[in-house]
Design an enzyme around this catalytic site. Structure first.
Site, PDB file in Angstrom:
ATOM      1  N   LYS A  54      44.699  28.006  35.004  1.00  0.00           N
ATOM      2  CA  LYS A  54      45.727  28.395  35.505  1.00  0.00           C
ATOM      3  C   LYS A  54      45.159  29.389  36.685  1.00  0.00           C
ATOM      4  O   LYS A  54      44.371  29.538  36.570  1.00  0.00           O
ATOM      5  CB  LYS A  54      46.857  28.795  34.354  1.00  0.00           C
ATOM      6  CG  LYS A  54      46.496  30.010  33.808  1.00  0.00           C
ATOM      7  CD  LYS A  54      47.099  30.630  33.328  1.00  0.00           C
ATOM      8  CE  LYS A  54      46.567  32.217  32.447  1.00  0.00           C
ATOM      9  NZ  LYS A  54      47.790  32.914  32.064  1.00  0.00           N
ATOM     10  N   TYR A 293      42.495  52.100  60.411  1.00  0.00           N
ATOM     11  CA  TYR A 293      44.230  52.850  60.552  1.00  0.00           C
ATOM     12  C   TYR A 293      43.903  54.068  60.282  1.00  0.00           C
ATOM     13  O   TYR A 293      43.316  54.639  59.134  1.00  0.00           O
ATOM     14  CB  TYR A 293      44.539  51.604  59.391  1.00  0.00           C
ATOM     15  CG  TYR A 293      45.378  50.866  60.327  1.00  0.00           C
ATOM     16  CD1 TYR A 293      46.041  50.469  61.115  1.00  0.00           C
ATOM     17  CD2 TYR A 293      44.542  49.488  59.759  1.00  0.00           C
ATOM     18  CE1 TYR A 293      46.166  49.020  61.831  1.00  0.00           C
ATOM     19  CE2 TYR A 293      45.099  48.072  60.338  1.00  0.00           C
ATOM     20  CZ  TYR A 293      45.721  47.824  61.553  1.00  0.00           C
ATOM     21  OH  TYR A 293      45.981  46.806  62.029  1.00  0.00           O
TER      22      TYR A 293
END
Length: 401
Positions: A54, A293
């Protein structure tokens, strides 16, 4: 570097990629199979392996790793939903696929059409699946029953076994072929409520199983053990085990922490995925200058910055900014500044001859060197699966022997 370049010719043309070792994957599957089938037991039937693929195969590529695992001998596969199961089927996998979170009303016909094994976790789902089987002209469509033994997530309550049996008796087109539950804390061994939870769940499960058998119902394959239970709780192995993280080379967390080293020694594994990117720019930054940033990193010395062509949009966890490292030329290079969506900055000041085009490994192996994903995950307070599943769809997976 030479080892990385030999692994795939295509890598030379990519700025970021995830290298998936099918050899390591097959090694882990075989190691698990031998581990849960000790020769001294002399079982008539070896325990089966249900490989959990999964979450796009824990980020490794669900259909691709399922196909490789089938070739390596996996007996079953576990996915989350119909779409994941259909994708695995369309890649040529023929062995049984269990849909772990079952289906929503209206979706059951897709499971029947693609020969996917449903999980029943609410009694009212029986009639829906039975009708879908009848519409598809099929008899004895298989399903597994999930029992909620304390996770309080999915599964029928242990007290609802009789209700389940009555409703199943009215269904003529479906057949119970397996019964299971899921442990909430199988890696915890402390003297606490949580540490006792696995044993209590096991007791509840087998009590419900005996009630089912007393009602004349054959439960089929019995399975309980997830990764942590596979490694540390042999009493839970039953007829089939469900390895997840350990298939991909990593043990889950344990409490107390000493259990981890013991588990790793007991069942050695190989990391399957290596997430890599290339340096696409180099710049010299003066002491006192900020990088990225908000200037969360300020150079405390003249610093050489390498810019990698991968960011959080590719699966590099944003929490690694100013905390993590990458493997570069066999050495650790610190990640500096805030990780951007598409690029990550690293400090290469102390790495001689670092140049544009060099390959950095965010987690995985680089020749003789390893930066394990579980160690990276622990450094930022998350779990290994979080890092592996975060590798985004835009990152090409390169499958190597």
């Amino acid at each position: 570097m030479a080892g990385i370049q030999r692994s795939s010719r295509n890598a030379a043309r990519r700025p970021v990629w995830a290298e998936v070792s099918l050899g390591a994957l097959a090694y882990n599957l075989e190691a698990i199979r031998k581990y849960v089938n000790p020769p001294q037991e002399k079982r008539k039937m070896p325990r089966k392996i249900l490989s959990i693929v999964k979450g796009n195969g824990y980020g490794h590529g669900g259909p691709e790793v399922a196909k490789a695992l089938e070739k390596a001998g996996s007996d079953w596969f576990g996915v989350t939903c119909a779409d994941e199961g259909i994708a695995v089927r369309k890649n040529g996998v023929r062995r049984p696929i269990l849909i772990l979170t079952s289906f929503v009303p209206g979706e059951e016909s897709r499971l029947v059409e693609h020969d996917l094994t449903a999980v029943i976790h609410r009694c009212e789902q029986l009639e829906l699946l039975d009708r879908a089987a009848a519409r598809g002209g099929k008899k004895r469509v298989p399903f597994h029953l999930k029992i909620d033994t304390g996770m309080n997530r999915l599964g029928i309550a242990t007290g609802d076994v009789e209700c389940f049996a009555r409703q199943l008796g009215r269904c003529k087109n479906i057949q119970l072929t397996g019964i299971f539950s899921h442990f909430a804390s199988s890696g915890v061994f402390t003297e606490s409520y949580v540490g006792q939870q696995t044993g209590e769940q096991e007791e509840r499960f087998y009590a419900a199983l005996e009630r089912l058998r007393a009602l004349g119902i054959d439960p089929g394959i019995v399975h309980l053990a997830n990764s942590a239970a596979i490694v540390t709780r042999p009493e839970t192995w039953a007829d089939m085990v469900r390895p997840g993280a350990i298939l991909y080379g990593y043990h889950p967390g344990y409490d107390p922490i000493e259990k981890r080293e013991e588990a790793e020694a007991r069942l050695p594994l190989k990391p399957v995925m290596s997430l890599r990117s290339r340096i696409i720019a180099l710049r010299d930054v003066a002491q006192g200058a900020g990088v990225g940033y908000d200037a969360t990193f300020v150079a405390h010395r003249p610093t050489r910055i390498g810019v990698l062509a991968a960011g959080y949009g590719d699966g590099i966890h944003r929490s690694l900014g100013n905390r993590g490292n990458v493997l570069l030329r066999g050495k650790l290079a610190p990640i500096v500044g805030i990780i951007s969506m598409d690029v990550t900055m690293i400090d290469v000041t102390d790495i001689e001859d670092a140049k544009i085009g060099d390959v950095a490994t965010m987690h995985g192996t680089d020749g003789k060197h390893t930066l394990p994903a579980n160690r990276v995950a622990r450094s930022i307070g998350t779990v290994t699966s979080d890092l592996l599943c975060a590798v985004s769809q835009r990152v090409p997976r390169l499958y190597v022997p």
